[in-house]
Design an enzyme around this catalytic site. Structure first.
Site, PDB file in Angstrom:
ATOM      1  N   HIS A   1     -10.766  53.497  -8.642  1.00 18.94           N
ATOM      2  CA  HIS A   1     -10.149  53.896  -7.381  1.00 18.94           C
ATOM      3  C   HIS A   1     -10.004  52.724  -6.418  1.00 18.94           C
ATOM      4  O   HIS A   1      -9.409  52.869  -5.352  1.00 18.94           O
ATOM      5  CB  HIS A   1     -10.935  55.040  -6.731  1.00 18.94           C
TER       6      HIS A   1
ATOM      7  N   ASP B   1     -14.120  55.659 -14.055  1.00 19.06           N
ATOM      8  CA  ASP B   1     -13.970  54.984 -12.764  1.00 19.06           C
ATOM      9  C   ASP B   1     -14.315  53.497 -12.856  1.00 19.06           C
ATOM     10  O   ASP B   1     -15.251  53.011 -12.218  1.00 19.06           O
ATOM     11  CB  ASP B   1     -14.863  55.673 -11.731  1.00 19.06           C
TER      12      ASP B   1
ATOM     13  N   SER C   1     -19.126  50.007  -0.715  1.00 22.12           N
ATOM     14  CA  SER C   1     -19.985  49.524  -1.795  1.00 22.12           C
ATOM     15  C   SER C   1     -19.445  49.890  -3.162  1.00 22.12           C
ATOM     16  O   SER C   1     -20.070  49.574  -4.176  1.00 22.12           O
ATOM     17  CB  SER C   1     -21.397  50.089  -1.635  1.00 22.12           C
TER      18      SER C   1
END
Length: 1082
Positions: free
Chosen positions: A91, A122, A205
């Site tokens: 993402h 991811d 983060s």
């Protein structure tokens, strides 16, 4: 179900990421290992790791698939120094076009390009040029997925909460957490376990390495939970596999990578790992459980169960939710990793699945599909909309078949028709749309300005199709339709025209009559609204009759439709409609106004307006409608008119925006009404004089949303009320120097129309005004017995209605019909001179004479003003001069205007009359004003300004910011920068360089790279010399006069510089590219 506390974690600035979810399972595998690392061990590990961790600043240039256009920051880390590969989250890399920079520990910033984003999991890779890092000594971080275990002490090193370097400690608590459910309609990871620890990571983060005391990355940070300190990490086994493919492809960095194919297989099926206790309830046989436990690793607690199957996929009609997976190709499979390995190694091959369904053993043969084949790598951009094949991610979310035509961003053309984001287009212009190529083919046949039916479905109401009318842009609000295609060798998305431009014909040119025929067919099916159906049907019938030269049939049609109109008027009479209502109804028009996002100029505060207007001129060739500027706010808009006298909807064109008064004039083509419509529609009779007085009876007549006339008798309570509308946060038109009519009855803020006498003659238009008010929002939080009160100032838009006397409208209409003194404008094919308005660019307000006496005004002047106007008993005072006006340095705030040309003035109309008289005489446009200032009477010669009714006619888009000349609402604030005030930032676009670097609206650009930009021409000359990828130094001055200097990186690939200008010769807004990047030279 989606957990509202779990969010994907990534861009800190734009809030595109943050956190995730939680679940069960208590397995400890491998066994707990005692942590023997010392503080010195961690210090050495961090000294090695921190230099390899980078801050990623990403800009998603277009909405695509699961992501919207955005800008923000995240984290990544170097996993291959020689080849220049950075690992981060999917993402962050984005599935669509992205521009990104990486900043290393020593503040060296380099450009990075997307190398790979996994279709499901991811993670993704950026690549960079290692030779570009000149001053930092760093090493790549090794990946060690096998080192992850419960009880392992870890550190998360990254850009947490926007900080450059943040180190968070934690201990891995779980290795088998379910994949987080981020959202119902966006990206979700699945078919994998996640790791969990209480490290408390937050936004920014995402992509951080999760390291052990030896400096090895054991997992990849992906998100966290907002209500707890839980953080969730992606295992690295599949990351290591993907990285090895790239490492085999080359030994060092090259500007263009050889495209590497990473085999990824799928059954388009989502599995969940469920415990044996739950699987038994699903009917699992005890023998199967015993076999699975024996064949699996020690400590296995469950098996894989089918959760969902995507329609049309390999497993559709073969697997069902609740099926328990036992074997694949005769091998017992209970873990995601082994299942995914088998699928990736069997792309386009048959595999055998053994399952149990309710305790019944079954065997199915399936073909493993190439996952990349259902991952979109191209999209169509048309009128600001982004449309592409439906991805596996969204097909899984919505339970639709992959490859359908999916609206990722509706843009202008589709949102104007109320087509939402995530819609699936099924038909356009009567033709079936099953793939993107079908849509492009239909669009290539449509003419500019044509209206065609569109069918779509939405996942929120999947069982019913929606039917709307889409209007193809007549003006060049956007670039022609383009196809963007991902180029994995460069990391860019190349762009080319979707079809030959000559195919997009101008309006009026028929292409096999396809749109008309399909709309006509829809009319029989009852799928479109009645007014539009009648419009297109009658036009089609008229064309056929005319081509056959059947005069008798045409007259018969007119006669029949006139009978219908008379019947309708008779029905109104039966309903006891007033005379005023029956007279005025044929003159009323309902407006639907849409403003394209690319041209939201002059501070316009919405993209959609509606209201009622009145026809003030009507002939066989042209009609003019007067309407308030809270309905037609800017000339850069698309206007649709629906007539009360005849059920038809046709486009209108804005031809005049009064620079002071709250009204605009919109022209329409009378011939589009057809013979019946032309005879049914009428123009209202305007009665500017005598002016309304207190106590006069009037009729308020307007239209409801069903286009039915509604009237009510009322009494004038104040014919000369003054308005005091403050400036909005974003300056926009506000009515000043106006007197309005107030009635004794409140009809609400949404009902507009006209005020007439008993004979239906228009005395005023009942117009809508917009204002912005500050409110105090109070929120209360209750926590045990403590109440916390939080207050914040916000602004809200409010609307109210008042009457505007028609004298100014009557003057403008007279000047247009008789031939104005301004520039020519093409109206319905005829060039007509438009009027110019001479005004005193000063904002005035009234003060009662009783107050003026206290300020020292002499009794002689008070008596003279009372004699001039015994009703108002007021004097006009200066509130402020418009910046850049001829009166700016002459009149001061608080000045009382006593007389002009030796004649006392008491109201705004007096000032307008003397300005109008200047155009008749030979005074040079100056007024001899007598003012009262601080106890002294002064005579001043004050210049006036001449304004047209065109509004803003030129706009430039540079790096995603929309710049224009400062409009009157900005100048009314009384400030223009001395350095230059011709380049005012009105709007900015998401996903653009100005979004990334913070060049927002409400400021002037006064310098670019040290070169002054006093006006738009100078701005164009400076910016067109700038090259793609060049950092630009921009000096700005805000509305509050605060100067600022910032830098931004120009992106001509995704954000070319273009200009939109209104051409009065063609009455069309034309778009011209000033500078763009040739994709062939990339």
């Amino acid at each position: 179900m989606e957990d509202p506390m779990e969010r994907i974690g990534s861009e800190e600035e734009s809030g595109l990421e943050s956190t995730i979810k939680e679940d069960l399972s208590m397995e400890i595998d491998p066994p707990f290992k005692e942590n023997v690392a010392t503080a010195e061990d961690w210090r050495k590990a961090l000294n090695k790791v921190v230099p390899a961790v980078v801050v990623l600043r990403t800009t998603a240039c277009r909405a695509f698939d699961t992501e919207s256009a955005s800008a923000g920051s995240a984290t990544g880390f170097v996993v291959d120094k020689r080849r220049g590969i950075i690992l981060t989250n999917r993402h962050v890399v984005k599935p669509g076009p992205v521009v990104a920079e990486a900043m290393f520990l020593n503040r060296e910033e380099i450009t990075v390009h997307p190398l790979y984003r996994d279709p499901v999991h991811d993670f993704g890779f950026f690549r960079y040029d290692p030779n570009a890092i000149q001053f930092l000594d760093y090493e790549e971080i090794p990946l060690a997925p096998e080192a992850a275990c419960v009880g392992l002490e870890i550190r998360v090193v990254g850009n947490d909460s926007g900080e450059k370097v943040s180190i968070l400690a934690g201990t891995i608590a779980r290795l088998d957490r379910d994949a987080p459910q981020y959202t119902k309609d966006g990206y979700n990871d699945f078919n994998t376990f996640y790791l969990q620890a209480a490290s408390g990571t937050k936004g920014g983060s995402s992509g951080s390495p999760v390291i052990d005391w030896q400096g090895r990355a054991v997992a990849l940070n992906a998100g966290g939970k907002t209500t707890t300190a839980s953080a969730f990490f992606l295992p690295l086994e599949r990351v290591v596999r993907a990285l090895k493919f790239f490492q085999k492809g080359g030994e060092s960095y090259t500007s263009k990578w050889e495209v590497v194919s990473i085999p990824r297989g799928t059954l388009q099926t989502t599995f969940l790992h469920k415990g044996f206790d739950e699987i038994r309830r699903l009917g699992l046989q005890s023998e199967t459980e015993q076999m699975a436990r024996h064949a699996s690793a020690q400590g296995e607690t469950g098996m894989l169960v089918v959760d969902s199957v995507v329609p049309g996929g390999p497993a559709h009609n073969h697997l069902e939710p609740g099926d328990v997976l036992v074997r694949v190709n005769r091998e017992v499979i209970t873990q995601f990793l082994r299942l995914e390995t088998l699928l990736d190694d069997s792309v386009e091959q048959n595999i055998e699945l053994e399952i149990e369904r309710g305790g019944t053993p079954l065997s199915v043969q399936l073909v493993v599909q190439d996952l990349h084949s259902i991952t979109p790598a191209h999209f169509l951009e048309v009128s600001g909309a982004v449309i592409h094949p439906l991805s596996y991610q969204q097909a899984r979310n919505f339970r639709f078949q992959c490859g359908l035509v999916y609206v990722s961003e509706p843009g202008y053309m589709l949102s104007r028709a109320a087509v939402p984001r995530h819609a699936i287009i099924k038909k356009l212009a009567g033709e079936e749309i099953s793939k993107l190529e079908d849509l492009i083919s239909v669009l290539s046949k449509l003419s500019q300005g044509s209206r065609v039916p569109l069918e779509y479905i939405s996942y929120t109401d999947r069982h019913r199709r929606k039917f709307v009318l889409v209007t193809v842009d007549r003006h060049e609000w956007y670039a022609p339709p383009q196809i963007y295609t991902r180029d994995d060798s460069s990391g860019l998305w190349t762009v080319k025209p979707a079809f030959q431009l000559e195919f997009m014909l101008p309006s009026g040119v028929n292409v096999e009559a396809t749109p008309m025929e399909h709309i006509h067919a829809y009319n029989h099916q009852g799928l479109t609204d009645g007014a539009t159906s009648m419009e297109t049907s009658s036009e089609h019938a008229s064309a056929v009759l005319h081509s056959q030269n059947e005069t008798v049939m045409l007259e018969d049609t007119i006669a029949k439709e006139n009978v219908l109109l008379r019947d309708g008027q008779g029905a109104a009479a039966v309903a006891n409609a007033s005379i005023a209502e029956r007279v005025i109804e044929p003159t009323l028009v309902m407006f639907e106004v849409h403003v394209p996002p690319s041209c939201m100029l002059d501070g316009v505060h919405s993209q959609h307006f509606s209201g009622t207007g009145v026809i003030i001129y009507h002939s066989h060739s042209m009609g003019l409608v007067a309407v308030d500027k809270n309905t037609v706010a800017v000339s850069s808009s698309d206007v649709m008119l629906s007539f009360a006298a005849y059920p038809i909807e046709i486009p209108g064109e804005v031809v005049f925006l009064h620079p002071v008064h709250n009204f605009a004039l919109v022209a329409y083509d009378s011939s589009a009404l057809g013979p019946v419509g032309v005879s049914a529609v009428q123009a209202a009779e305007l009665l500017p004089d005598p002016a309304l007085r207190r106590g006069d009876s009037v009729y308020l007549v307007g239209l409801n949303r069903s286009l039915q006339a509604t009237s009510r008798k009322s009494v004038v309570t104040n014919p000369c009320a003054t308005l005091n509308i403050g400036s909005a946060d974003c300056p926009r038109y506000r009515a000043t120097n106006m007197e309005v009519v107030e009635l004794d009855t409140d009809f609400g803020s949404a009902f507009s129309g006209v005020l007439t006498d008993e004979h239906g003659r228009v005395r005023a238009i009942w117009a809508s005004f917009s204002t912005q008010v500050s409110t105090l929002n109070k929120k209360y939080k209750k926590k045990r017995k403590t109440k916390l009160k939080v207050g914040s100032n916000t602004s809200e838009d409010h609307h109210f209605v008042r009457g505007i006397p028609v004298y100014a409208i009557s003057q403008v209409l007279h000047n247009i019909i008789s031939g104005g003194n301004g520039p020519h404008l093409l109206i319905n094919g005829v060039k007509m001179p438009m009027p110019l308005i001479r005004i005193l660019e000063v904002e005035l307000y009234r003060t009662l004479l009783s107050k003026a006496r206290s300020f020292g005004l002499s009794d002689d002047w008070i008596q003279a003003l009372i004699k001039k106007d015994p009703v108002r008993r007021q004097v006009l005072r200066v509130k402020g001069c418009l910046a850049g006006s001829k009166a700016e340095n002459l009149l001061e705030q608080g000045d009382m205007v006593l007389a002009v040309n030796k004649e006392p003035v008491t109201c705004f109309r007096d000032i307008e009359n003397v300005c109008h008289a200047l155009d008749i005489g030979e005074s040079g446009g100056e007024l001899n004003m007598t003012i009262f200032r601080q106890g002294r009477e002064l005579d001043l010669v004050v210049g006036t300004d001449v304004r047209d009714g065109n509004g803003t006619t030129r706009v430039i888009n540079w790096c995603g910011c929309i710049v224009q000349d400062p409009h009157p609402a900005v100048r009314a604030l009384g400030f223009l920068p001395e350095e230059g005030h011709g380049v005012y930032v009105a709007r900015w676009c998401r996903g653009s360089p100005v979004h990334r670097y913070g060049l927002y609206a409400l400021q002037w650009i006064v310098e670019v790279n040290g070169k002054p930009t006093p006006d738009l021409d100078a701005f164009v000359n400076v910016t067109k010399e700038l090259e793609h990828g060049e950092f630009v130094r921009v000096r700005t001055i805000h509305l509050n006069s605060k100067p600022r200097v910032l830098t931004l990186k120009q992106d001509l690939h995704y954000w070319p510089t273009w200009e939109l200008r209104f051409d009065p010769e063609t009455a069309i807004w034309h778009r011209q590219t000033i500078k763009a990047l040739d994709c062939q030279n990339l």
